[in-house]
Motif scaffolding. Structure first.
Motif, PDB file in Angstrom:
ATOM      1  N   LEU A   1       0.809  -1.148  -0.050  1.00 14.70           N
ATOM      2  CA  LEU A   1       0.183   0.068  -0.088  1.00 14.70           C
ATOM      3  C   LEU A   1       0.829   1.105   0.097  1.00 14.70           C
ATOM      4  O   LEU A   1       0.761   2.213  -0.837  1.00 14.70           O
ATOM      5  CB  LEU A   1      -0.797   0.175   1.384  1.00 14.70           C
ATOM      6  N   VAL A   2       1.774   1.187   0.848  1.00  9.63           N
ATOM      7  CA  VAL A   2       2.727   2.254   0.885  1.00  9.63           C
ATOM      8  C   VAL A   2       3.534   2.724  -0.291  1.00  9.63           C
ATOM      9  O   VAL A   2       3.766   3.747  -0.768  1.00  9.63           O
ATOM     10  CB  VAL A   2       3.595   2.266   2.302  1.00  9.63           C
ATOM     11  N   LYS A   3       3.861   1.510  -0.837  1.00  6.84           N
ATOM     12  CA  LYS A   3       4.917   1.547  -1.920  1.00  6.84           C
ATOM     13  C   LYS A   3       3.722   2.126  -3.196  1.00  6.84           C
ATOM     14  O   LYS A   3       4.564   2.893  -4.106  1.00  6.84           O
ATOM     15  CB  LYS A   3       5.233   0.145  -2.357  1.00  6.84           C
ATOM     16  N   ASN A   4       2.753   1.869  -3.123  1.00  9.71           N
ATOM     17  CA  ASN A   4       1.888   2.457  -4.289  1.00  9.71           C
ATOM     18  C   ASN A   4       1.176   3.694  -3.878  1.00  9.71           C
ATOM     19  O   ASN A   4       0.272   4.260  -4.459  1.00  9.71           O
ATOM     20  CB  ASN A   4       0.814   1.484  -4.583  1.00  9.71           C
ATOM     21  N   GLY A   5       1.549   4.423  -2.778  1.00 15.46           N
ATOM     22  CA  GLY A   5       1.235   5.647  -2.772  1.00 15.46           C
ATOM     23  C   GLY A   5      -0.028   5.673  -1.621  1.00 15.46           C
ATOM     24  O   GLY A   5      -0.381   7.154  -1.582  1.00 15.46           O
ATOM     25  N   VAL A   6      -0.486   4.754  -1.176  1.00 17.92           N
ATOM     26  CA  VAL A   6      -1.619   5.011  -0.460  1.00 17.92           C
ATOM     27  C   VAL A   6      -1.241   5.442   1.055  1.00 17.92           C
ATOM     28  O   VAL A   6      -0.570   4.917   1.636  1.00 17.92           O
ATOM     29  CB  VAL A   6      -2.157   3.494   0.008  1.00 17.92           C
ATOM     30  N   LYS A   7      -2.070   6.479   1.363  1.00 19.18           N
ATOM     31  CA  LYS A   7      -1.502   7.233   2.627  1.00 19.18           C
ATOM     32  C   LYS A   7      -2.785   6.812   3.609  1.00 19.18           C
ATOM     33  O   LYS A   7      -2.503   7.040   5.089  1.00 19.18           O
ATOM     34  CB  LYS A   7      -1.605   8.658   2.387  1.00 19.18           C
ATOM     35  N   GLU A   8      -4.000   6.299   3.335  1.00 17.85           N
ATOM     36  CA  GLU A   8      -5.072   6.241   4.263  1.00 17.85           C
ATOM     37  C   GLU A   8      -5.826   5.106   3.883  1.00 17.85           C
ATOM     38  O   GLU A   8      -6.233   4.862   2.474  1.00 17.85           O
ATOM     39  CB  GLU A   8      -5.788   7.437   4.445  1.00 17.85           C
ATOM     40  N   THR A   9      -6.498   4.130   4.913  1.00 18.93           N
ATOM     41  CA  THR A   9      -7.415   3.163   4.636  1.00 18.93           C
ATOM     42  C   THR A   9      -8.633   3.454   5.603  1.00 18.93           C
ATOM     43  O   THR A   9      -8.605   4.291   6.253  1.00 18.93           O
ATOM     44  CB  THR A   9      -6.811   1.540   4.659  1.00 18.93           C
ATOM     45  N   ASP A  10      -9.552   2.643   5.519  1.00 19.01           N
ATOM     46  CA  ASP A  10     -10.646   2.756   6.485  1.00 19.01           C
ATOM     47  C   ASP A  10     -10.304   2.836   8.026  1.00 19.01           C
ATOM     48  O   ASP A  10     -10.824   3.299   8.971  1.00 19.01           O
ATOM     49  CB  ASP A  10     -11.868   1.760   6.210  1.00 19.01           C
ATOM     50  N   THR A  11      -9.037   1.948   8.143  1.00 21.14           N
ATOM     51  CA  THR A  11      -8.678   1.726   9.714  1.00 21.14           C
ATOM     52  C   THR A  11      -7.559   2.110   9.991  1.00 21.14           C
ATOM     53  O   THR A  11      -7.031   2.146  11.166  1.00 21.14           O
ATOM     54  CB  THR A  11      -8.808   0.106   9.796  1.00 21.14           C
ATOM     55  N   GLU A  12      -6.459   2.822   9.172  1.00 25.49           N
ATOM     56  CA  GLU A  12      -5.196   3.131   9.331  1.00 25.49           C
ATOM     57  C   GLU A  12      -4.556   4.349   8.491  1.00 25.49           C
ATOM     58  O   GLU A  12      -5.315   4.458   7.423  1.00 25.49           O
ATOM     59  CB  GLU A  12      -4.236   1.821   9.263  1.00 25.49           C
ATOM     60  N   ASN A  13      -3.946   5.308   9.143  1.00 24.61           N
ATOM     61  CA  ASN A  13      -3.032   6.077   8.414  1.00 24.61           C
ATOM     62  C   ASN A  13      -1.622   5.389   8.124  1.00 24.61           C
ATOM     63  O   ASN A  13      -1.068   4.644   9.020  1.00 24.61           O
ATOM     64  CB  ASN A  13      -2.756   7.326   9.078  1.00 24.61           C
TER      65      ASN A  13
END
Length: 213
Positions: A97-109
């Motif tokens: 997720l981090v490698k693909n630039g995701v900074k936030e999900t429903d449960t975490e930053n």
């Protein structure tokens, strides 16, 4: 996650030398009210005198390092308290997720830290059901550091203490606002004053620039 990213800078950039050749500091009571920064007050670190800067540094040092400050937890007890987080059981997903630039999900930053812009060497997770703690992992999901925020987080001003996974204090930060933070090392040595993307030492000399502000 900008709050998370600024904390790891202490770990990655090491100690900065500070001259001891300074004027005696004023007492805390003598600091002009406009210099005691809270909320969105004007940043005047470059304009005030050395005596005034030293007084401000002393003030926030006293706020951060009280008689209740824990400099070293018993390793066994510390690791027991955070036993659930010593290994990120979901590290493969977090890494991708981090490698693909995701900074936030429903449960975490999430936040990633890179070497030469493309090699992910560590990442941080802040769970939304416990926003007062941030966990830093290496690329294999092993816990390296923990940030513990004060009870009033995320309301400014608030404080943060960072510990190694063995329970040893690394640093302390006083967050005045989104734009302004005072940083100290575990030995109470003043690291610098961040204003937006720039850090200034106790003599108002710019020492660092950050890209994650």
């Amino acid at each position: 996650m900008k709050k998370i990213a600024v904390l790891l800078l202490i770990l990655m950039l090491g100690k900065a030398g500070v001259s001891a050749d300074v004027e005696p500091a004023k007492t805390i009571e003598s600091i002009p009210s406009e210099i005691v920064l809270t909320g969105n007050l004007v940043f005047d670190w470059l304009d005030i005198s050395q005596v005034e800067r030293d007084a401000v540094i002393a003030k926030y040092e006293q706020e951060l390092f009280t008689e209740d400050t824990v400099y070293k937890y018993k390793k066994k007890e510390f690791r027991k308290e955070y036993s659930e987080y010593l290994k990120d059981k979901d590290y493969k997903r977090h890494y991708m997720l981090v490698k693909n630039g995701v900074k936030e999900t429903d449960t975490e930053n999430l936040c990633g830290f890179y070497y030469k812009d493309n090699l992910l060497i560590s990442y941080a997770v802040q769970y939304k059901n416990d926003m007062k703690t941030v966990y830093y992992y290496d690329a294999m999901g092993k816990l390296r550091y923990i940030d513990k925020f004060s009870e009033n987080y995320p309301n400014f001003p608030y404080m943060s203490k960072q510990y190694r996974a063995n329970g040893t204090l690394v640093s302390a930060i006083y967050f005045i606002s989104h734009d302004m933070q005072y940083m100290y090392e575990a030995d109470k040595k003043f690291k610098g004053a961040w204003y937006k993307d720039k850090m200034y030492d106790r003599h108002a000399k710019q020492t660092l620039t950050r890209t994650n502000w």
